[in-house]
Design a protein around this motif. Structure first.
Motif, PDB file in Angstrom:
ATOM      1  N   VAL A   1      41.801  39.307  40.390  1.00  0.00           N
ATOM      2  CA  VAL A   1      42.180  39.112  42.122  1.00  0.00           C
ATOM      3  C   VAL A   1      43.017  40.434  42.720  1.00  0.00           C
ATOM      4  O   VAL A   1      44.490  40.590  42.183  1.00  0.00           O
ATOM      5  N   ALA A   2      42.949  41.198  43.859  1.00  0.00           N
ATOM      6  CA  ALA A   2      43.263  42.169  43.777  1.00  0.00           C
ATOM      7  C   ALA A   2      44.984  41.889  44.500  1.00  0.00           C
ATOM      8  O   ALA A   2      45.097  40.907  45.282  1.00  0.00           O
ATOM      9  N   PRO A   3      45.489  42.663  44.052  1.00  0.00           N
ATOM     10  CA  PRO A   3      47.522  42.328  45.151  1.00  0.00           C
ATOM     11  C   PRO A   3      47.185  41.819  46.275  1.00  0.00           C
ATOM     12  O   PRO A   3      47.759  40.527  46.415  1.00  0.00           O
ATOM     13  N   ALA A   4      46.762  41.904  47.576  1.00  0.00           N
ATOM     14  CA  ALA A   4      46.948  42.223  48.249  1.00  0.00           C
ATOM     15  C   ALA A   4      46.890  41.114  48.705  1.00  0.00           C
ATOM     16  O   ALA A   4      46.809  40.347  49.344  1.00  0.00           O
ATOM     17  N   GLU A   5      45.638  40.436  48.253  1.00  0.00           N
ATOM     18  CA  GLU A   5      44.498  39.555  48.412  1.00  0.00           C
ATOM     19  C   GLU A   5      45.068  38.031  47.298  1.00  0.00           C
ATOM     20  O   GLU A   5      45.938  37.333  48.385  1.00  0.00           O
ATOM     21  N   ALA A   6      46.025  38.672  46.215  1.00  0.00           N
ATOM     22  CA  ALA A   6      46.605  37.325  45.179  1.00  0.00           C
ATOM     23  C   ALA A   6      47.427  37.027  46.327  1.00  0.00           C
ATOM     24  O   ALA A   6      48.708  35.770  46.735  1.00  0.00           O
ATOM     25  N   ALA A   7      48.606  37.954  47.191  1.00  0.00           N
ATOM     26  CA  ALA A   7      50.035  37.880  47.602  1.00  0.00           C
ATOM     27  C   ALA A   7      49.016  36.979  48.236  1.00  0.00           C
ATOM     28  O   ALA A   7      50.146  35.697  49.117  1.00  0.00           O
ATOM     29  N   ARG A   8      48.153  37.481  49.414  1.00  0.00           N
ATOM     30  CA  ARG A   8      47.988  36.378  50.528  1.00  0.00           C
ATOM     31  C   ARG A   8      47.605  35.147  50.178  1.00  0.00           C
ATOM     32  O   ARG A   8      48.065  33.464  51.356  1.00  0.00           O
ATOM     33  N   TRP A   9      47.086  34.339  49.298  1.00  0.00           N
ATOM     34  CA  TRP A   9      46.907  33.293  48.952  1.00  0.00           C
ATOM     35  C   TRP A   9      48.499  32.827  47.824  1.00  0.00           C
ATOM     36  O   TRP A   9      48.255  31.125  48.606  1.00  0.00           O
TER      37      TRP A   9
END
Length: 311
Positions: A63-71
């Motif tokens: 998962v892309a880091p920015a998307e992972a951080a959102r989750w």
């Protein structure tokens, strides 16, 4: 709360990531420590750690880091359904590396290996070498991870990039440990791979362990033809020679017999590695069972020579 709060180093070890990775996640995505005492560094709370576990798991699965951080900021409540949606975008990572009964440090390094996180891998190895020494690091940390990568490759034909990256990190760490050694006197141990043998990490581990124990050595490295090995022995007159073979294909006992017949025959010839079969070894050749025994035998030869020469 203060007793439960963790430093960045402690969190990095738990997650199997580098401290610099935590700093990046903090600065770019706001996943930083929330507990603060005036005059002290901020520390991570259990809730912070839970979010970082999600971040680590999702990024490891592609998962892309920015998307992972959102989750991750949504906390553990993302639930199985969300996790399945996230898995739909992973890049083929997500497999785990089995490490048997090895401890949490090995599991953390295995996770870092799957992320191709060379910084975390190198930091983990360096910390273990400084704390436990070469032999314990090899047996308790590196061998389980390397064997696990090999098992996963055998089952999937994958992880070649993981094996290459981890091997490079291990090799660099052993080279640094060897340079930091305090060996004195002439090199009395000669280290060599068998003819056509390309697996050098165990031999590099032995070199680092010898340097740590103060034993000087010469390293010939991978794929040493028999003629070249004999020439090196005749030229340098080592007290002990270690020949490493990882597979049966490279474990030709004729190499050992040729070595025993040289004019400057060494006092000790060690056939190291799983490639050698004990029932095929020429008389006078010793097969050490592990790294610790190989180091012990080398030390015994050195001490014997020191006593004989009055050093």
């Amino acid at each position: 709360m203060a007793d439960e709060a963790l430093s960045a180093g402690a969190v990095a070890r738990r997650l199997g990531v580098a401290v610099t990775t935590l700093r990046t996640w903090h600065q770019r995505y706001g996943l930083g420590p929330s507990h603060h005492v005036p005059g002290h560094h901020r520390r991570y709370t259990p809730a912070d750690l839970a979010r970082l576990e999600i971040m680590r798991k999702l990024t490891a699965e592609g998962v892309a880091p920015a998307e992972a951080a959102r989750w991750a900021k949504q906390g553990p409540a993302i639930g199985p359904g969300a996790e399945l949606r996230m898995r739909g975008v992973r890049d083929g990572g997500g497999q785990t590396i089995p490490v048997g009964r090895a401890g949490p440090v090995a599991r953390g390094m295995a996770r870092a290996a799957m992320r191709l996180d060379s910084v975390a891998i190198s930091e983990t190895i360096a910390h273990s070498l400084a704390r436990d020494g070469v032999i314990a690091t090899w047996d308790g940390l590196l061998r389980p991870v390397l064997v696990g990568i090999g098992e996963r490759h055998a089952a999937t034909a994958g992880l070649i990039e993981v094996e290459h990256l981890v091997s490079r990190c291990v090799s660099e760490a052993f080279a640094a440990a060897a340079r930091a050694g305090t060996s004195t006197g002439p090199p009395r141990i000669l280290l060599s791979c068998a003819d056509e043998e390309q697996h050098t990490l165990p031999l590099e581990a032995l070199a680092a362990a010898l340097a740590e124990a103060g034993v000087a050595y010469r390293m010939l490295g991978a794929r040493v033809p028999v003629a070249a090995l004999i020439e090196a022995v005749n030229r340098t007159g080592p007290a002990a020679v270690v020949i490493w073979s990882h597979t049966r294909a490279t474990a030709d006992p004729g190499q050992l017999s040729a070595l025993l017949g040289v004019p400057r025959r060494p006092l000790l010839v060690l056939a190291a590695g799983p490639g050698w079969r004990a029932d095929t070894l020429p008389a006078g050749v010793v097969r050490p069972v592990d790294l610790a025994e190989a180091v012990s035998l080398a030390l015994a030869v050195r001490d014997s020579l020191d006593q004989a020469t009055g050093d």
